[in-house]
Scaffold this motif. Structure first.
Motif, PDB file in Angstrom:
ATOM      1  N   UNK A   1      37.583  32.188  12.561  1.00  0.00           N
ATOM      2  CA  UNK A   1      37.480  30.767  12.909  1.00  0.00           C
ATOM      3  C   UNK A   1      36.123  30.498  13.549  1.00  0.00           C
ATOM      4  N   UNK A   2      35.495  29.389  13.158  1.00  0.00           N
ATOM      5  CA  UNK A   2      34.159  29.054  13.646  1.00  0.00           C
ATOM      6  C   UNK A   2      34.062  27.580  14.024  1.00  0.00           C
ATOM      7  N   UNK A   3      33.213  27.297  15.007  1.00  0.00           N
ATOM      8  CA  UNK A   3      32.841  25.917  15.311  1.00  0.00           C
ATOM      9  C   UNK A   3      31.877  25.425  14.232  1.00  0.00           C
TER      10      UNK A   3
ATOM     11  N   UNK B   1      37.771  38.658   3.559  1.00  0.00           N
ATOM     12  CA  UNK B   1      37.388  37.815   4.686  1.00  0.00           C
ATOM     13  C   UNK B   1      37.255  36.359   4.253  1.00  0.00           C
ATOM     14  N   UNK B   2      37.862  35.477   5.054  1.00  0.00           N
ATOM     15  CA  UNK B   2      37.764  34.030   4.872  1.00  0.00           C
ATOM     16  C   UNK B   2      37.238  33.416   6.169  1.00  0.00           C
ATOM     17  N   UNK B   3      36.403  32.401   6.040  1.00  0.00           N
ATOM     18  CA  UNK B   3      35.961  31.641   7.206  1.00  0.00           C
ATOM     19  C   UNK B   3      36.664  30.293   7.217  1.00  0.00           C
TER      20      UNK B   3
ATOM     21  N   UNK C   1      37.212  27.287   4.508  1.00  0.00           N
ATOM     22  CA  UNK C   1      38.363  26.414   4.352  1.00  0.00           C
ATOM     23  C   UNK C   1      38.538  25.591   5.627  1.00  0.00           C
ATOM     24  N   UNK C   2      39.417  24.620   5.577  1.00  0.00           N
ATOM     25  CA  UNK C   2      39.679  23.751   6.724  1.00  0.00           C
ATOM     26  C   UNK C   2      40.977  24.164   7.401  1.00  0.00           C
ATOM     27  N   UNK C   3      40.892  24.474   8.688  1.00  0.00           N
ATOM     28  CA  UNK C   3      42.128  24.813   9.394  1.00  0.00           C
ATOM     29  C   UNK C   3      42.965  23.571   9.693  1.00  0.00           C
TER      30      UNK C   3
ATOM     31  N   UNK D   1      31.838  33.564   0.898  1.00  0.00           N
ATOM     32  CA  UNK D   1      32.925  33.153   1.780  1.00  0.00           C
ATOM     33  C   UNK D   1      32.420  32.297   2.945  1.00  0.00           C
ATOM     34  N   UNK D   2      31.198  32.592   3.401  1.00  0.00           N
ATOM     35  CA  UNK D   2      30.647  31.799   4.511  1.00  0.00           C
ATOM     36  C   UNK D   2      30.251  30.403   4.025  1.00  0.00           C
ATOM     37  N   UNK D   3      29.742  30.339   2.835  1.00  0.00           N
ATOM     38  CA  UNK D   3      29.302  29.057   2.281  1.00  0.00           C
ATOM     39  C   UNK D   3      30.449  28.218   1.723  1.00  0.00           C
TER      40      UNK D   3
END
Length: 265
Positions: free
Chosen positions: A13-15, A38-40, A87-89, A82-84
Motif C-alpha cells: 500500500x502506498x500514498x 507483487x501488486x501495488x 490498483x485502487x484500494x 506493477x508499479x505503473x
C-alpha cells in the motif's frame, strides 16, 4: 503448515505522494526475488510518487535520504509494470483477502497522512489482521502475513475496530516497533541544517512512538543504534521495523514468516 501450490500474492500500500522510497523498494525487490507476485495499491489507483527530496543527488539526500543502492532499486521498481499499474484500494471490488502478504511502508512529509488516515484502508486492515493470528486462524487456507515499517505502523494505530472502538494495536494486543523518538528527533534536528522546518515531523507536536503508545500498542523500542532490527509479534504473523536501515531485514523476515505458513513455493 499449508502447502501453497503457487507463489504468495503480496500487496504494498502506498500514498499518492511522499512515501519513503527505501521502505517500499527494498521489500519489493526481496519479495520479487523470493518469487512473490507483487501488486501495488493506492487510494484511487494513481501511480505513486515517492518523496523526491530523498532521491535527489544532493547533500541532504546523501545524509538523510536513500542510499545509492536503494535509489537504484527504487528506479527499477518505478519502471516495473506493477508499479505503473496500481490498483485502487477504494474500489468496491477490492478484496484485501485476495493477498497473502500486506505491507505498510512509511514516509515523513505531510502528504503521507492521506495514506495513514485513510478510512477505507483502515477497514481493509480490520478485515485482514485476524487472519494473521498464529495457530488459530479463521480459515487455515487464508492465513496471512502483515508487515509495517516506520510511520506505516500508524495506519494500524489509527484504524479502529468497529465493535469496541479500540485501535487495531490495542484490540489485538500487538507488539510493535516503529520509528523511535531518538531517531525521529535526530533526523528532525539534522534537517534544520537545510532549513527544512517540520519536514521530519509528520504530526507537529507528536512523535511516531507516542502515537503508537497512545493507541494502546505494546511498543518495542529496539536498540539505541542503527543496527538493523525488526520485531515479530509472538501471537500474530505481524512484523514491524523502525526506519529505512531495517528494510532489508524487515522484508527478509516477512518472507521467512510466509514460508513458515506456506512452505516452499
Amino acid at each position: 503448515m499449508t502447502i501453497k501450490q503457487s507463489a504468495p500474492n503480496a500487496i504494498i500500500f502506498l500514498a499518492n505522494y511522499g512515501q519513503e522510497p527505501t521502505e517500499a523498494a527494498i521489500p519489493w525487490s526481496i519479495f520479487k526475488a523470493a518469487g512473490c507476485n507483487v501488486t501495488f495499491a493506492t487510494e484511487h489507483g494513481a501511480v505513486a510518487v515517492a518523496d523526491p527530496l530523498l532521491l535527489r543527488p544532493t547533500v541532504f539526500a546523501h545524509v538523510l535520504g536513500a542510499s545509492q543502492n536503494a535509489t537504484k532499486i527504487y528506479s527499477a521498481m518505478n519502471a516495473s509494470r506493477e508499479y505503473q499499474e496500481p490498483i485502487s484500494w477504494s474500489d468496491e471490488n477490492f478484496n484485501v483477502l485476495d493477498y497473502d502478504i500486506a505491507l505498510l511502508p512509511g514516509g515523513h512529509d505531510k502528504p503521507i497522512r492521506q495514506y495513514l488516515e485513510s478510512k477505507s484502508l483502515q477497514q481493509h486492515l480490520v478485515k485482514f489482521l485476524p487472519y494473521t493470528k498464529r495457530d488459530s486462524c479463521p480459515a487455515e487456507s487464508q492465513q496471512k502475513v502483515l508487515g509495517a515499517i516506520c510511520h506505516g505502523v500508524l495506519t494500524l494505530a489509527f484504524a479502529m475496530c468497529p465493535v469496541k472502538g479500540n485501535s487495531l494495536l490495542a484490540e489485538y494486543g500487538l507488539q510493535t516497533t516503529t520509528l523511535p523518538w531518538w531517531m525521529e528527533a535526530t533526523a528532525w534536528i539534522a534537517s534544520q541544517a537545510w532549513l527544512m522546518g517540520n519536514y521530519f515531523r509528520t504530526y507537529s507536536g507528536r512523535w511516531c512512538y507516542y502515537d503508537v503508545q497512545q493507541a494502546g500498542g505494546i511498543y518495542i523500542r529496539g536498540p539505541i543504534n542503527p543496527i538493523p532490527f525488526v520485531h515479530t509479534d509472538p501471537n500474530y504473523r505481524y512484523v514491524s521495523a523502525r526506519f529505512p536501515g531495517d528494510a532489508e531485514l524487515f522484508a527478509q523476515t516477512i518472507v521467512a514468516e510466509a514460508k513458515k505458513v506456506f512452505g516452499q513455493w
